[in-house]
Motif scaffolding. Structure first.
Motif, PDB file in Angstrom:
ATOM      1  N   ASN A 191      -3.890   6.154  -0.271  1.00 56.98           N
ATOM      2  CA  ASN A 191      -4.136   7.544   0.154  1.00 56.98           C
ATOM      3  C   ASN A 191      -3.260   8.450  -0.703  1.00 56.98           C
ATOM      4  N   LEU A 211      -3.075  11.614   7.747  1.00 58.79           N
ATOM      5  CA  LEU A 211      -2.915  10.202   7.364  1.00 58.79           C
ATOM      6  C   LEU A 211      -2.963   9.292   8.581  1.00 58.79           C
ATOM      7  N   GLU A 226       5.342  11.123   5.929  1.00 60.48           N
ATOM      8  CA  GLU A 226       6.225  12.179   5.450  1.00 60.48           C
ATOM      9  C   GLU A 226       5.621  13.552   5.743  1.00 60.48           C
ATOM     10  N   ALA A 279      -0.426  11.216  -0.762  1.00 58.00           N
ATOM     11  CA  ALA A 279       0.658  11.464   0.192  1.00 58.00           C
ATOM     12  C   ALA A 279       0.460  12.811   0.894  1.00 58.00           C
ATOM     13  N   VAL A 304       4.938   6.564  -2.499  1.00 56.36           N
ATOM     14  CA  VAL A 304       5.872   6.363  -1.390  1.00 56.36           C
ATOM     15  C   VAL A 304       5.300   5.346  -0.406  1.00 56.36           C
ATOM     16  N   GLY A 305       6.199   4.517   0.136  1.00 55.70           N
ATOM     17  CA  GLY A 305       5.775   3.524   1.109  1.00 55.70           C
ATOM     18  C   GLY A 305       6.951   3.075   1.957  1.00 55.70           C
ATOM     19  N   MET A 306       6.700   2.084   2.809  1.00 48.94           N
ATOM     20  CA  MET A 306       7.713   1.699   3.805  1.00 48.94           C
ATOM     21  C   MET A 306       8.178   0.251   3.623  1.00 48.94           C
ATOM     22  N   VAL A 356      -5.648   3.782   5.685  1.00 50.98           N
ATOM     23  CA  VAL A 356      -4.940   3.028   4.643  1.00 50.98           C
ATOM     24  C   VAL A 356      -5.597   1.646   4.492  1.00 50.98           C
ATOM     25  N   ALA A 384       0.885  -1.168   0.000  1.00 46.09           N
ATOM     26  CA  ALA A 384       0.000   0.000   0.000  1.00 46.09           C
ATOM     27  C   ALA A 384       0.919   1.213   0.000  1.00 46.09           C
TER      28      ALA A 384
HETATM   29  N1  HPA Z   1       3.525   7.215   3.155  1.00 43.89           N
HETATM   30  C1  HPA Z   1       4.313   6.173   3.468  1.00 43.89           C
HETATM   31  N2  HPA Z   1       3.877   4.925   3.500  1.00 43.89           N
HETATM   32  C2  HPA Z   1       2.601   4.690   3.174  1.00 43.89           C
HETATM   33  C3  HPA Z   1       1.721   5.730   2.828  1.00 43.89           C
HETATM   34  C4  HPA Z   1       2.210   7.060   2.813  1.00 43.89           C
HETATM   35  O1  HPA Z   1       1.492   8.022   2.522  1.00 43.89           O
HETATM   36  N3  HPA Z   1       0.508   5.144   2.564  1.00 43.89           N
HETATM   37  C5  HPA Z   1       0.674   3.799   2.736  1.00 43.89           C
HETATM   38  N4  HPA Z   1       1.934   3.527   3.110  1.00 43.89           N
END
Ligand code: HPA
Length: 277
Positions: free
Chosen positions: A236, A246, A194, A238, A210-212, A251, A114
């Motif tokens: 979502n 957020l 972020e 960013a 962007v994600g982790m 999410v 995601a």
């Molecule tokens: N940023 C980082 N990681 C995410 C986001 C985000 O907006 N949405 C889902 N994973």
């Protein structure tokens, strides 16, 4: 701590003792990608808990299971439960599931996640096929790995996401009426989201989402000579794009809406990939 390659081999050995399924296709499920498991029949679930040497999952939306199953007679293994760097895991642990899949004989890997949409043309619920990535974690899973002639560590990253696999997913998305973009994914360390200024900077750098997760795993999978495809679901927009705050719950809620479509999509993708192999 045992060397990562040894740990992966030992866990793969335990899995092989408990299932006859010998998949060549593997999928790593990101937050809310359960639909990719729903697409599998004759499922057998092996929990991380029941495997000696396997770390446990702590993030909501990551169950901690290997799921073996079949899609139209094709063997598939799905990993439900990532180890994120933001949980304090090392890169070694983050790539352990990918290493295990490789030990199981998986040759084609589908990485899902995601992600927050940076490209303003994207909307929540859209998919994005990874055309490339940017590693913003400051880490690399190949640091400290002993190079060998079979597995050199100076790994080429050109076309890391296989163009043929990308075409397959794109075509199937079109048929299923799923809006699917192609773009660049950036992995950040997290766990905080972020700032709006960071997102503007990332856009300038060429990131579309962007994600982790994902990038660290993709590097390891490439090193292990797997064929790769990466798919983000834009859960979502960013930070700073819509002005909304957020949350992880939002999410997951957005991802929930898509499960039926993802299930249908994956049924066709598994079949297409099996024909390639
Ligand atoms: N940023 C980082 N990681 C995410 C986001 C985000 O907006 N949405 C889902 N994973």
């Amino acid at each position: 701590m045992k060397q990562i390659a040894l740990r992966a081999a030992e866990i793969a050995r335990q899995l092989k003792e408990r299932t006859e399924v010998r998949p060549k296709i593997g999928v790593v499920l990101g937050s809310g990608w359960g639909g990719a498991v729903d697409a599998l029949a004759e499922r057998s679930v092996i929990s991380y808990e029941s495997l000696e040497g396997m770390p446990q999952c702590s993030v909501v939306g990551h169950a901690g299971n290997f799921v073996f199953g079949k899609a139209d007679g094709v063997d598939v293994v799905a990993v439900q439960g990532r180890f994120h760097l933001y949980e304090g895991h090392t890169t070694e642990t983050a790539v352990l599931p990918v290493r295990i899949l490789s030990e199981l004989g998986v040759e084609t890997l589908i990485l899902t996640n995601a992600a927050g949409g940076i490209n303003t043309k994207y909307r929540p619920g859209d998919l994005m096929l990874l055309s490339d990535h940017i590693n913003m974690t400051g880490m690399n899973p190949l640091v400290g790995v002993r190079p060998s002639s079979a597995y050199p560590i100076f790994v080429d990253m050109t076309d890391i996401y296989d163009p043929t696999l990308r075409n397959i997913v794109e075509k199937r998305c079109k048929e299923s009426g799923i809006c699917c973009h192609e773009g660049v994914y950036m992995q950040v360390l997290g766990p905080s989201y972020e700032t709006p200024t960071e997102i503007r900077a990332f856009r300038t750098m060429g990131a579309d989402a962007v994600g982790m997760s994902t990038v660290i795993e993709a590097i390891s999978a490439r090193y292990l000579k797997m064929r790769l495809v990466g798919i983000s679901c834009i859960s979502n927009m960013a930070s700073g794009i819509t002005g909304e705050k957020l949350t992880h719950t939002d999410v997951l809620r957005e991802m929930d809406k898509l499960q039926r479509k993802i299930c249908e999509l994956f049924k066709s993708i598994y079949k297409d990939i099996a024909v390639l192999a």
